[in-house]
Design an enzyme around this catalytic site. Structure first.
Site, PDB file in Angstrom:
ATOM      1  N   ARG A   1      36.203  35.871  47.972  1.00  7.61           N
ATOM      2  CA  ARG A   1      37.089  34.830  48.767  1.00  7.61           C
ATOM      3  C   ARG A   1      37.985  34.405  47.935  1.00  7.61           C
ATOM      4  NH1 ARG A   1      38.315  38.740  52.253  1.00  7.61           N
ATOM      5  NH2 ARG A   1      37.867  38.571  54.147  1.00  7.61           N
TER       6      ARG A   1
ATOM      7  N   ASP B   1      39.518  39.593  42.174  1.00  6.40           N
ATOM      8  CA  ASP B   1      40.436  40.485  43.792  1.00  6.40           C
ATOM      9  C   ASP B   1      40.878  40.059  44.283  1.00  6.40           C
ATOM     10  OD1 ASP B   1      41.089  42.790  43.797  1.00  6.40           O
ATOM     11  OD2 ASP B   1      39.418  42.578  45.551  1.00  6.40           O
TER      12      ASP B   1
ATOM     13  N   GLU C   1      46.663  33.601  48.404  1.00  3.62           N
ATOM     14  CA  GLU C   1      47.127  34.981  48.277  1.00  3.62           C
ATOM     15  C   GLU C   1      48.524  35.350  48.519  1.00  3.62           C
ATOM     16  OE1 GLU C   1      43.949  38.321  49.644  1.00  3.62           O
ATOM     17  OE2 GLU C   1      42.819  37.064  48.047  1.00  3.62           O
TER      18      GLU C   1
ATOM     19  N   HIS D   1      43.675  41.943  45.843  1.00  6.78           N
ATOM     20  CA  HIS D   1      43.207  41.856  46.968  1.00  6.78           C
ATOM     21  C   HIS D   1      42.607  43.720  46.709  1.00  6.78           C
ATOM     22  CE1 HIS D   1      41.012  39.377  50.760  1.00  6.78           C
ATOM     23  NE2 HIS D   1      40.447  40.847  50.282  1.00  6.78           N
TER      24      HIS D   1
HETATM   25  C1  8YV Z   1      40.882  43.142  53.876  1.00 10.89           C
HETATM   26  C2  8YV Z   1      38.236  42.095  52.994  1.00 10.89           C
HETATM   27  O1  8YV Z   1      40.324  42.037  54.705  1.00 10.89           O
HETATM   28  O2  8YV Z   1      36.829  43.271  54.240  1.00 10.89           O
HETATM   29  C3  8YV Z   1      37.304  42.021  53.855  1.00 10.89           C
HETATM   30  O3  8YV Z   1      36.703  40.976  54.462  1.00 10.89           O
HETATM   31  O4  8YV Z   1      38.954  41.332  52.492  1.00 10.89           O
HETATM   32  C4  8YV Z   1      39.292  43.855  52.777  1.00 10.89           C
HETATM   33  O5  8YV Z   1      39.103  44.568  53.529  1.00 10.89           O
HETATM   34  C5  8YV Z   1      41.082  44.615  54.439  1.00 10.89           C
HETATM   35  O6  8YV Z   1      42.234  44.912  53.427  1.00 10.89           O
HETATM   36  C6  8YV Z   1      41.651  43.895  55.738  1.00 10.89           C
HETATM   37  O7  8YV Z   1      42.646  43.172  55.335  1.00 10.89           O
END
Ligand code: 8YV
Length: 324
Positions: A233, A257, A262, A280
């Site tokens: 994150r 990423d 974001e 992401h």
């Molecule tokens: C996104 C992610 O959540 O699983 C996670 O925590 O960061 C990604 O897989 C997925 O795109 C849903 O928003």
């Protein structure tokens, strides 16, 4: 009858369709006024929310939904949901672990290779027609055999370590708790880890507990020839400090990423060839997103049929719900 299923925030389109078709799910409006009138009409009926780490459910929305029993996340991260408040209120919380581990670990390794070897920058060089006139691109850095530090040796961090083992990398890690029987060297703090490695890979969960775990001090410990990779994150890294150190040549490069705000990406990063920027996408393959969709629906279905979630972060506790 299962009450109303509420979708909070955008989800994978096929999941949105299935939620609407199978469960008659309603969508929480984004607009404040529409949301208020929607809640005035429907709040009491809502028994489950389906959301993702992108949006989540805060304490205010939980308070507005007196019969909410479960918050089902599409994704492994749930840092945008107030899990402490959900626990106090007896609201169950689930996520989609395991099914995305491989793809996120693959992306971390891809980012590491791209950043250290300058692959995206070299691709831009070829596309810009610079090869015939300018000849070689600058030499880059060897990946195999480097010292890699992994911050957060959970499912994803371990899968990254496993892959990099095959590259002959020496792996160290820092984690909230030392991992019993881990073959990798433990570092007592993020700064200590950063000081020992060529590349620091962030694979820790997001949320208040890990906010700026990688601060300026940690980034400085990584040294001017060090690289940072983040597939966790944006909140885990002090992005302002990261940009500042990159701008002043005090870090060799970064592969990101995820970002603090974001889809905003700091302007200064856009022109840096030693930085790889991804939107992401780590879990974004057909196979993994389909598996995440199935696991999301399995959790919802389980909650509606049995009152329990199949991959809970917090188990529902209806006894607490009755007290409010
Ligand atoms: C996104 C992610 O959540 O699983 C996670 O925590 O960061 C990604 O897989 C997925 O795109 C849903 O928003």
């Amino acid at each position: 009858m299962h009450g109303t299923i509420l979708r909070v925030g955008p989800l994978k389109p096929s999941l949105e369709e299935r939620l609407a078709e199978t469960y008659g799910a309603e969508r929480l409006p984004d607009d404040d006024e529409e949301r208020t009138s929607f809640l005035a009409r429907n709040a009491d009926a809502v028994t489950a929310v389906v959301t993702s780490g992108r949006t989540g459910v805060d304490a205010g929305l939980m308070a507005a939904l007196p019969n909410l029993g479960a918050i089902v996340h599409f994704g492994v991260g749930y840092d945008t949901t107030d899990v402490d408040r959900a626990t106090e209120l007896g609201i169950g919380v689930s996520n989609t672990p395991d099914v995305l581990t491989d793809c996120v670990a693959d992306t971390a390794v891809g980012l590491l290779l791209d950043t250290m070897r300058g692959l995206s920058a070299a691709d831009r060089f070829v596309r810009a027609g610079r090869w015939p006139d300018e000849g070689n691109v600058p030499l880059t850095r060897k990946v195999s055999g480097t010292d890699v530090g992994i911050l957060g040796l959970g499912r994803i961090g371990s899968a990254i370590a496993h892959r990099l083992d095959a590259f002959g990398c020496r792996i160290a890690y820092h984690n909230r708790h030392r991992v019993a029987d881990s073959p990798y060297r433990y570092a007592a703090s993020p700064a200590e880890l950063a000081a020992q490695v060529d590349v620091l890979i962030v694979a820790a969960a997001g949320g208040a507990n890990t906010r700026h775990l990688v601060d300026r001090h940690v980034l400085e410990a990584l040294r001017p020839d060090g690289f940072l990779i983040n597939v966790a994150r944006g909140s885990v890294v002090d992005e302002t400090a990261l940009v500042d150190l990159l701008q002043h040549g005090r870090l060799a490069g970064a592969g990101l990423d995820v970002f603090a705000h974001e889809p905003e990406v700091p302007e200064a990063l856009l022109s840096m060839d030693n930085v790889v920027l991804l939107p992401h996408l780590a879990s974004g393959t057909v196979e993994t997103r389909a598996a995440m969709e199935e696991l999301t629906l399995a959790n919802l279905d389980s909650f509606l049929r049995t009152g329990d979630l199949s991959t809970p972060v917090v188990a529902p506790n209806p006894a607490l719900r009755k007290d409010i």
